[in-house]
Design an enzyme around this catalytic site. Sequence first.
Site, PDB file in Angstrom:
ATOM      1  N   MET A  38     -42.465 -12.677  30.774  1.00 24.99           N
ATOM      2  CA  MET A  38     -41.282 -12.790  29.918  1.00 24.99           C
ATOM      3  C   MET A  38     -40.481 -14.042  30.283  1.00 24.99           C
ATOM      4  SD  MET A  38     -40.072  -8.982  28.999  1.00 24.99           S
ATOM      5  CE  MET A  38     -39.140  -8.632  30.464  1.00 24.99           C
ATOM      6  N   HIS A  78     -44.451 -15.024  39.622  1.00 20.05           N
ATOM      7  CA  HIS A  78     -45.230 -15.318  38.405  1.00 20.05           C
ATOM      8  C   HIS A  78     -46.274 -16.390  38.689  1.00 20.05           C
ATOM      9  CE1 HIS A  78     -41.279 -14.129  36.337  1.00 20.05           C
ATOM     10  NE2 HIS A  78     -42.150 -13.289  35.814  1.00 20.05           N
ATOM     11  N   GLN A 123     -48.407  -6.375  41.076  1.00 17.04           N
ATOM     12  CA  GLN A 123     -48.232  -5.060  41.700  1.00 17.04           C
ATOM     13  C   GLN A 123     -46.758  -4.649  41.671  1.00 17.04           C
ATOM     14  OE1 GLN A 123     -50.465  -3.828  44.840  1.00 17.04           O
ATOM     15  NE2 GLN A 123     -49.103  -2.087  45.020  1.00 17.04           N
TER      16      GLN A 123
HETATM   17  P1  AMP Z   1     -42.153 -10.243  33.848  1.00 20.80           P
HETATM   18  O1  AMP Z   1     -41.900 -11.657  33.436  1.00 20.80           O
HETATM   19  O2  AMP Z   1     -41.082  -9.645  34.697  1.00 20.80           O
HETATM   20  O3  AMP Z   1     -42.579  -9.373  32.703  1.00 20.80           O
HETATM   21  O4  AMP Z   1     -43.419 -10.306  34.813  1.00 20.80           O
HETATM   22  C1  AMP Z   1     -44.618 -10.894  34.392  1.00 20.80           C
HETATM   23  C2  AMP Z   1     -45.698 -10.572  35.392  1.00 20.80           C
HETATM   24  O5  AMP Z   1     -45.322 -11.073  36.672  1.00 20.80           O
HETATM   25  C3  AMP Z   1     -45.923  -9.066  35.566  1.00 20.80           C
HETATM   26  O6  AMP Z   1     -47.307  -8.795  35.687  1.00 20.80           O
HETATM   27  C4  AMP Z   1     -45.175  -8.778  36.840  1.00 20.80           C
HETATM   28  O7  AMP Z   1     -45.672  -7.644  37.526  1.00 20.80           O
HETATM   29  C5  AMP Z   1     -45.424 -10.037  37.625  1.00 20.80           C
HETATM   30  N1  AMP Z   1     -44.414 -10.209  38.678  1.00 20.80           N
HETATM   31  C6  AMP Z   1     -43.070 -10.072  38.563  1.00 20.80           C
HETATM   32  N2  AMP Z   1     -42.463 -10.233  39.755  1.00 20.80           N
HETATM   33  C7  AMP Z   1     -43.447 -10.476  40.656  1.00 20.80           C
HETATM   34  C8  AMP Z   1     -43.460 -10.718  42.073  1.00 20.80           C
HETATM   35  N3  AMP Z   1     -42.345 -10.735  42.794  1.00 20.80           N
HETATM   36  N4  AMP Z   1     -44.658 -10.941  42.654  1.00 20.80           N
HETATM   37  C9  AMP Z   1     -45.807 -10.916  41.926  1.00 20.80           C
HETATM   38  N5  AMP Z   1     -45.855 -10.698  40.593  1.00 20.80           N
HETATM   39  C10 AMP Z   1     -44.693 -10.473  39.968  1.00 20.80           C
END
Ligand code: AMP
Length: 298
Positions: free
Chosen positions: A30, A37, A167
């Site tokens: 997002m 990310h 995760q």
């Molecule tokens: P989001 O933009 O929050 O929807 O996250 C996009 C992807 O990044 C999702 O698969 C999340 O699980 C992953 N993600 C978010 N925060 C972290 C983090 N601290 N470490 C690893 N992956 C993450």
Amino acid sequence: MRIVSKAAAMQKCALQWKRRGVRVGFVPTMGYLHAGHLSLVHAARKRVGKTGIVVVSIYVNPTQFAPTEDLAKYPRDLKRDLKLCRDADADVVFTPNDAEMYHRWGEAPDEPARGDARLTGFSTYVVEEKLSRSMEGAARPTHFRGVTTVVAKLFNLVLPDFAVFGQKDFQQAAIIKRMVADLNFPVKIIVAPTLREADGLAMSSRNKFLDAEQRAQAVILFHALRAASLAVKKEPVSAARLKADLKEFFTAAPLARLDYVEFFNPETLAPATQVKRGTQMALAVFIGKTRLIDNAQL
Ligand code: AMP
């Protein structure tokens, strides 16, 4: 690096890669990217090598936000995100808008305001019915329907060989795996570890909403995971007992309000009555208006 904003153009690219036999790795996000990310982008690059393609999508998906949630306030900085993607060696960034993803978005709603009331030309959803009932699904009843729907759509537009999820959103990754298995998506799901700040706080786009005092207390999520790990190191403890102890533990951070803490089997997400090494723990915590989640295998 190519930036694609039209759904049709994205799918056309993907079909060409398929015809040429190019391997495609996909990282849905997002936006408001952080090192967590980017670790997913690096993992994708490592798997496809130099000859494959890494696609990152940046799309704040409205259908996974309830009307009361922070959709309008969700942080965005596309210019910065594009630079980070370029530096992380992504090949394509897919940046659709709502009209591209959900037909006729924004036309006069004929229903009272709901999370999806403006989706006047869109009426098909993907719903996972078991794993999405607990935890995040219980706290946010329409959330996972939005997630599975948008991920299914993105898979159909990007046609990836594999997709990398974090995760950090443990339940989300489990639900996506189930969706892929149940609906026969030809996509392998990779789950990559949670990246943390130096003090242990899981990186999240929402951390930016925390003021200095809140940020200092936000580390309580990580400390709670560590405390639970320690508590079950030698022998199992009942989930009820551990939950009560953790509620008490949270009084050390007066700005934090525990939304839920759950213990469960990491494969089935079935609740555990006895918590032992290997049990998965997940928690959600409000710090002011900001809701943070974290999890770990104990
Ligand atoms: P989001 O933009 O929050 O929807 O996250 C996009 C992807 O990044 C999702 O698969 C999340 O699980 C992953 N993600 C978010 N925060 C972290 C983090 N601290 N470490 C690893 N992956 C993450």
